[in-house]
Design a protein around this motif. Structure first.
Motif, PDB file in Angstrom:
ATOM      1  N   TRP A  69     -20.813  29.571 -21.842  1.00 31.80           N
ATOM      2  CA  TRP A  69     -19.506  29.657 -22.444  1.00 31.80           C
ATOM      3  C   TRP A  69     -19.283  28.688 -23.541  1.00 31.80           C
ATOM      4  CZ3 TRP A  69     -14.819  26.857 -21.465  1.00 31.80           C
ATOM      5  CH2 TRP A  69     -13.594  27.385 -22.089  1.00 31.80           C
ATOM      6  N   TYR A 115     -15.148  43.074 -12.578  1.00 30.07           N
ATOM      7  CA  TYR A 115     -14.516  41.877 -12.739  1.00 30.07           C
ATOM      8  C   TYR A 115     -13.497  41.852 -11.495  1.00 30.07           C
ATOM      9  CZ  TYR A 115     -10.923  45.409 -13.917  1.00 30.07           C
ATOM     10  OH  TYR A 115      -9.836  46.622 -13.777  1.00 30.07           O
ATOM     11  N   ASP A 116     -12.732  40.470 -11.446  1.00 22.96           N
ATOM     12  CA  ASP A 116     -11.884  40.241 -10.290  1.00 22.96           C
ATOM     13  C   ASP A 116     -12.723  40.606  -8.998  1.00 22.96           C
ATOM     14  OD1 ASP A 116      -8.301  41.003 -11.038  1.00 22.96           O
ATOM     15  OD2 ASP A 116      -9.712  39.144 -11.050  1.00 22.96           O
ATOM     16  N   ARG A 142     -11.815  35.026  -9.623  1.00 24.61           N
ATOM     17  CA  ARG A 142     -12.040  35.498 -11.077  1.00 24.61           C
ATOM     18  C   ARG A 142     -13.476  35.661 -11.227  1.00 24.61           C
ATOM     19  NH1 ARG A 142      -8.852  32.241 -15.224  1.00 24.61           N
ATOM     20  NH2 ARG A 142      -8.684  30.334 -13.984  1.00 24.61           N
ATOM     21  N   PHE A 188     -21.564  30.556 -15.830  1.00 26.50           N
ATOM     22  CA  PHE A 188     -22.324  31.713 -15.502  1.00 26.50           C
ATOM     23  C   PHE A 188     -23.239  31.111 -14.518  1.00 26.50           C
ATOM     24  CE2 PHE A 188     -21.149  34.849 -18.426  1.00 26.50           C
ATOM     25  CZ  PHE A 188     -20.318  34.323 -19.467  1.00 26.50           C
ATOM     26  N   SER A 241     -14.213  25.326 -15.709  1.00 28.32           N
ATOM     27  CA  SER A 241     -14.398  25.777 -16.901  1.00 28.32           C
ATOM     28  C   SER A 241     -15.370  27.013 -16.635  1.00 28.32           C
ATOM     29  CB  SER A 241     -15.337  24.666 -17.569  1.00 28.32           C
ATOM     30  OG  SER A 241     -15.844  25.230 -18.821  1.00 28.32           O
ATOM     31  N   TRP A 242     -15.257  28.016 -17.566  1.00 30.17           N
ATOM     32  CA  TRP A 242     -16.199  28.915 -17.421  1.00 30.17           C
ATOM     33  C   TRP A 242     -17.557  28.846 -17.113  1.00 30.17           C
ATOM     34  CZ3 TRP A 242     -14.560  33.869 -15.963  1.00 30.17           C
ATOM     35  CH2 TRP A 242     -13.310  34.319 -16.124  1.00 30.17           C
ATOM     36  N   TYR A 283     -14.522  31.027 -13.244  1.00 29.44           N
ATOM     37  CA  TYR A 283     -13.726  29.893 -13.568  1.00 29.44           C
ATOM     38  C   TYR A 283     -13.919  28.917 -12.627  1.00 29.44           C
ATOM     39  CZ  TYR A 283     -10.646  27.111 -16.220  1.00 29.44           C
ATOM     40  OH  TYR A 283     -10.122  26.145 -17.077  1.00 29.44           O
ATOM     41  N   SER A 335     -16.880  37.857 -12.097  1.00 31.68           N
ATOM     42  CA  SER A 335     -17.308  38.927 -12.996  1.00 31.68           C
ATOM     43  C   SER A 335     -18.657  38.918 -13.015  1.00 31.68           C
ATOM     44  CB  SER A 335     -16.572  39.042 -14.105  1.00 31.68           C
ATOM     45  OG  SER A 335     -16.770  37.766 -14.848  1.00 31.68           O
ATOM     46  N   LEU A 375     -26.738  32.459 -19.746  1.00 30.37           N
ATOM     47  CA  LEU A 375     -25.321  32.523 -20.802  1.00 30.37           C
ATOM     48  C   LEU A 375     -24.626  31.210 -20.624  1.00 30.37           C
ATOM     49  CD1 LEU A 375     -24.370  36.122 -19.898  1.00 30.37           C
ATOM     50  CD2 LEU A 375     -25.428  35.420 -21.949  1.00 30.37           C
TER      51      LEU A 375
END
Lengths: 108, 123
Positions: B49, A51-52, A34, A99, A96-97, A93, A36, B47
């Protein structure tokens, strides 16, 4: 400390190609999908460009492409243009998400 | 085309609660195809989340903020909101609301973003 590691900066000349890497540092590699990518010119909101791992949203030029090998995802921008100058963030992910720390692309 | 717009106070005192609202137009937050998300960006940094909410009311939060965060939705107004309690200077950031497409309840990206709103925590 981010679980996704990106180089702080990359640069290239107009017309060239650059690649930005995104390496997962967590031991939970199986969750590293996942993926992105987001483009953020200064003073603006991020924009989804991949994405993906490999898919481009409608309207994103095919100069932008994504890939993944093992624990490293990559964003490649071919045929660099001056308007590509921006920060680029990967995301995934992993429990948790998260970056990546972001990579500043300078078009010389 | 969906549009998202953040609103709320730009200045919050330390120890108080930060409250923001995201108004969605061009799409319904009652759609089961999306999660509605908050993400923040401290000045000059990356960033983070914060969390998201599904139209059913189910919420998911960043574990590092979980004890201080509440995200709610008002489907009648097509809005969703963020509350962050006990704020400190470290919570100073541009706060973005965003839409996250969900396929079989699986979020894969954040495809539409608001313009962001700067919230400063200072006395």
């Amino acid at each position: 400390q981010s679980a996704l590691t990106q180089p702080p900066s990359v640069s290239g000349s107009p017309g060239q190609s650059v690649t930005i890497s995104c390496t997962v540092t967590s031991s939970d590699i199986n969750s590293y999908n996942r993926v992105s990518w987001y483009q953020q010119p200064p003073g603006t909101a991020p924009k989804l460009i991949i994405y993906d791992v490999t898919y481009r949203p409608s309207g994103v030029p095919d100069r932008f492409s994504g890939s993944k090998s093992g624990n490293t995802a990559s964003l490649t921008i071919s045929g660099l243009q001056t308007e590509d100058e921006a920060y680029y963030y990967c995301s995934s992910y992993i429990n948790s998400w998260v970056f990546g720390g972001g990579t500043k692309l300078t078009v010389l | 085309q969906v549009q998202l717009q953040e609103s709320g106070p730009g200045l919050v005192k330390p120890s108080q609660t930060l409250s923001l609202t995201c108004t969605v137009s061009g799409g319904s937050i009652s759609s089961g195809d999306f999660f509605w998300t908050w993400i923040r960006q401290p000045p000059g940094k990356g960033l983070e989340w914060i969390g998201y909410i599904y139209y059913s009311g189910s919420t998911y939060y960043n574990p590092s903020l979980n004890s201080r965060v509440t995200i709610t939705a008002d489907t009648s107004k097509n809005q969703f909101s963020l509350k962050l309690s006990s704020v400190t200077a470290a919570d100073t950031a541009v706060y973005y609301c965003a839409r996250a497409p969900a396929v079989r309840f699986l979020v894969k990206s954040f495809d539409s973003w608001g313009q962001g709103t700067l919230v400063t925590v200072s006395s």
